[in-house]
Scaffold this motif. Sequence first.
Motif, PDB file in Angstrom:
ATOM      1  N   VAL A  57      -5.277 -34.455 -10.895  1.00 45.90           N
ATOM      2  CA  VAL A  57      -6.326 -33.503 -10.523  1.00 45.90           C
ATOM      3  C   VAL A  57      -6.690 -32.713 -11.770  1.00 45.90           C
ATOM      4  N   TYR A  58      -7.938 -32.830 -12.192  1.00 46.61           N
ATOM      5  CA  TYR A  58      -8.383 -32.116 -13.384  1.00 46.61           C
ATOM      6  C   TYR A  58      -9.178 -30.880 -13.003  1.00 46.61           C
ATOM      7  N   SER A  59      -9.414 -30.021 -13.996  1.00 40.05           N
ATOM      8  CA  SER A  59     -10.148 -28.793 -13.710  1.00 40.05           C
ATOM      9  C   SER A  59     -11.603 -29.088 -13.391  1.00 40.05           C
ATOM     10  N   HIS A  60     -12.156 -30.210 -13.875  1.00 43.78           N
ATOM     11  CA  HIS A  60     -13.561 -30.460 -13.552  1.00 43.78           C
ATOM     12  C   HIS A  60     -13.740 -30.946 -12.111  1.00 43.78           C
ATOM     13  N   ASP A  61     -12.637 -31.116 -11.385  1.00 45.98           N
ATOM     14  CA  ASP A  61     -12.766 -31.430  -9.963  1.00 45.98           C
ATOM     15  C   ASP A  61     -13.030 -30.180  -9.128  1.00 45.98           C
ATOM     16  N   LEU A  62     -12.947 -29.008  -9.761  1.00 46.55           N
ATOM     17  CA  LEU A  62     -13.280 -27.769  -9.051  1.00 46.55           C
ATOM     18  C   LEU A  62     -14.782 -27.717  -8.882  1.00 46.55           C
ATOM     19  N   LYS A  63     -15.225 -27.546  -7.618  1.00 51.65           N
ATOM     20  CA  LYS A  63     -16.668 -27.493  -7.380  1.00 51.65           C
ATOM     21  C   LYS A  63     -17.089 -26.063  -7.090  1.00 51.65           C
ATOM     22  N   TRP A  64     -18.193 -25.671  -7.685  1.00 49.48           N
ATOM     23  CA  TRP A  64     -18.708 -24.332  -7.486  1.00 49.48           C
ATOM     24  C   TRP A  64     -19.443 -24.263  -6.154  1.00 49.48           C
ATOM     25  N   LEU A  65     -19.148 -23.231  -5.375  1.00 48.29           N
ATOM     26  CA  LEU A  65     -19.847 -23.037  -4.103  1.00 48.29           C
ATOM     27  C   LEU A  65     -20.761 -21.824  -4.257  1.00 48.29           C
ATOM     28  N   PRO A  66     -22.048 -22.043  -4.500  1.00 46.07           N
ATOM     29  CA  PRO A  66     -22.924 -20.891  -4.696  1.00 46.07           C
ATOM     30  C   PRO A  66     -23.191 -20.105  -3.430  1.00 46.07           C
ATOM     31  N   PHE A  67     -22.869 -20.667  -2.259  1.00 51.05           N
ATOM     32  CA  PHE A  67     -23.133 -19.947  -1.021  1.00 51.05           C
ATOM     33  C   PHE A  67     -21.933 -19.145  -0.546  1.00 51.05           C
ATOM     34  N   GLY A  68     -20.851 -19.217  -1.289  1.00 55.53           N
ATOM     35  CA  GLY A  68     -19.703 -18.424  -0.880  1.00 55.53           C
ATOM     36  C   GLY A  68     -18.675 -19.258  -0.167  1.00 55.53           C
ATOM     37  N   SER A  69     -17.738 -18.543   0.437  1.00 62.30           N
ATOM     38  CA  SER A  69     -16.609 -19.220   1.042  1.00 62.30           C
ATOM     39  C   SER A  69     -17.033 -20.037   2.250  1.00 62.30           C
ATOM     40  N   GLU A  70     -16.315 -21.150   2.469  1.00 59.15           N
ATOM     41  CA  GLU A  70     -16.633 -21.967   3.643  1.00 59.15           C
ATOM     42  C   GLU A  70     -15.584 -21.827   4.737  1.00 59.15           C
ATOM     43  N   TYR A  71     -14.527 -21.100   4.420  1.00 60.47           N
ATOM     44  CA  TYR A  71     -13.461 -20.977   5.415  1.00 60.47           C
ATOM     45  C   TYR A  71     -13.785 -19.810   6.336  1.00 60.47           C
ATOM     46  N   VAL A  72     -13.755 -20.066   7.634  1.00 61.79           N
ATOM     47  CA  VAL A  72     -14.132 -19.038   8.603  1.00 61.79           C
ATOM     48  C   VAL A  72     -12.932 -18.154   8.871  1.00 61.79           C
ATOM     49  N   LEU A  73     -13.185 -16.860   8.977  1.00 59.18           N
ATOM     50  CA  LEU A  73     -12.109 -15.927   9.285  1.00 59.18           C
ATOM     51  C   LEU A  73     -11.606 -16.208  10.693  1.00 59.18           C
ATOM     52  N   SER A  74     -10.289 -16.260  10.846  1.00 63.55           N
ATOM     53  CA  SER A  74      -9.762 -16.682  12.147  1.00 63.55           C
ATOM     54  C   SER A  74      -9.897 -15.587  13.180  1.00 63.55           C
ATOM     55  N   THR A  75      -9.862 -14.323  12.759  1.00 66.70           N
ATOM     56  CA  THR A  75      -9.911 -13.226  13.733  1.00 66.70           C
ATOM     57  C   THR A  75     -11.354 -12.923  14.088  1.00 66.70           C
ATOM     58  N   GLU A  76     -12.000 -13.891  14.670  1.00 63.37           N
ATOM     59  CA  GLU A  76     -13.425 -13.717  14.920  1.00 63.37           C
ATOM     60  C   GLU A  76     -13.687 -13.882  16.401  1.00 63.37           C
ATOM     61  N   ASN A  77     -13.911 -12.780  17.079  1.00 65.41           N
ATOM     62  CA  ASN A  77     -14.318 -12.863  18.475  1.00 65.41           C
ATOM     63  C   ASN A  77     -15.812 -12.909  18.507  1.00 65.41           C
TER      64      ASN A  77
END
Lengths: 374, 101
Positions: A174-194
């Motif tokens: 795994v190289y550092s160029h495998d890191l992909k930039w996400l310009p829209f922000g995080s994709e992980y949803v907060l679990s404490t979401e009612n």
Amino acid sequence: MPKVSLWDLPDLPQNQLPPHLQLQKTRVVCNNDAPTNVRSTENITYSGAYAAIGVDNSLRLDEFRKNFKVKVIKLSEEDMEFDLIGIDASIANAFRRILISEVPTMAIEKVLVANSSTVVQDEVLAHRLGLIPIKVDPRLFDYMSENDVPNEKNTIVFKLDFKCERKSGERRTVYSHDLKWLPFGSEYVLSTENSSDPTSKPKTYTSFTSSQDSLPEFSNNPITVTPGIIISKLAPGQEIELEAHAVKGLGKTHAKWSPVATAWYRMLPEVVLLQDIEDEDAQKLVNKCPVNVFDIEDVGKGVKRATVARPRACTLCRECIREPGWEEKVALRRVKDHFIFTIESTGALPPEVLFSEAVKILEDKCESVITELS
Amino acid sequence: MEHGSYQDQSASTFSLADEDHTLANSLRFALNQDPRVAVCGYSIPHPSEALVNIRVQTTGDPAKEVLKDSCQDLMMICQHVRSTFDQAVADFKNIRGSESQ
């Protein structure tokens, strides 16, 4: 020194020191055992130091402006070498210290690991990710404090999604160029979401109100990291799935935020032949020096004399004065106000911009002292 | 923070928080160049604590003013360094650009 009657002493030019004092003031003399005259704090820096002889020792602003020079020797995208002439060691050192620890950069701080079945522990992986240089101008971002919400003005989000297929049978890196930039922000949803409002977008770990892509600096110029750095190695069947958030910080807090690989300076060496060195001795001298500071010149009548050809290359190994008797022939000195600076940047900012920023930061520090005092 | 006496303004110690040798040594140099300064120096009471004590004793002028003037001098030095450096870099790039053409 031979005894001379007081009336026969030569007149000193006005406002100039006698040569031996001038040597003591401006040069570091490097003897065989140790350098002397190094510490300019030995009572000769204050403005009244030579008042008794009538010489003004102060480095007032006009004098400084007249004598200060900068010469750029080498300049590339990653490193530069330049000379600062006519400045004092304390200020040169201040620039060096600021370059290493107080020029801000962006570096990965928080790592959200969704899945990691590698042999590398999570915290080791996070540490390695933090040390990867991010090629972005940190001046476009703000600092993030503890109470701040991560948004597009203070965070950069990267994603690493890597799976080593079981059927391939060989290990993948795994190289550092495998890191992909996400310009829209995080994709992980907060679990404490009612979610009371099912149509709204789910809240993620960052709150980007607009895409970083839309900013003019990034629209055609995606944020990248230095490529080619090995992050981890995966065996068949292992995978990594994580998100890395980068924030702005100073090298003072952690070395990952240092914008330079390193920055250093050395004083200009000055090599002076105190006696004429001829023939055999000259050849010996030329052979002794590992960096070829000396050269032979033909004076005529078959007499060879040694000269100093490249004093700048001298590394002060003292080979030329190591043997007894040579110290009276060769004087190794350093010029106290001529600094050869070398800056190696990690890629976030080009080295000339880094130095400019460092000088600005020193100015800001002075200004904050002034406002505090008023 | 200034620690001095109300009667004698010409000598006092200034405690700067969040500072270290970077600023203190440069300020000490700038102070030394001022002819109104009799004594100046700095000390760091403990390396784990980011605090610097700068001592200034002058030949009569209030120490606070002299320190402020030295800070100004240091700022002017920095500005001059920056402009000279930028000029030198621009010249170097020009020379390199014209050589490669």
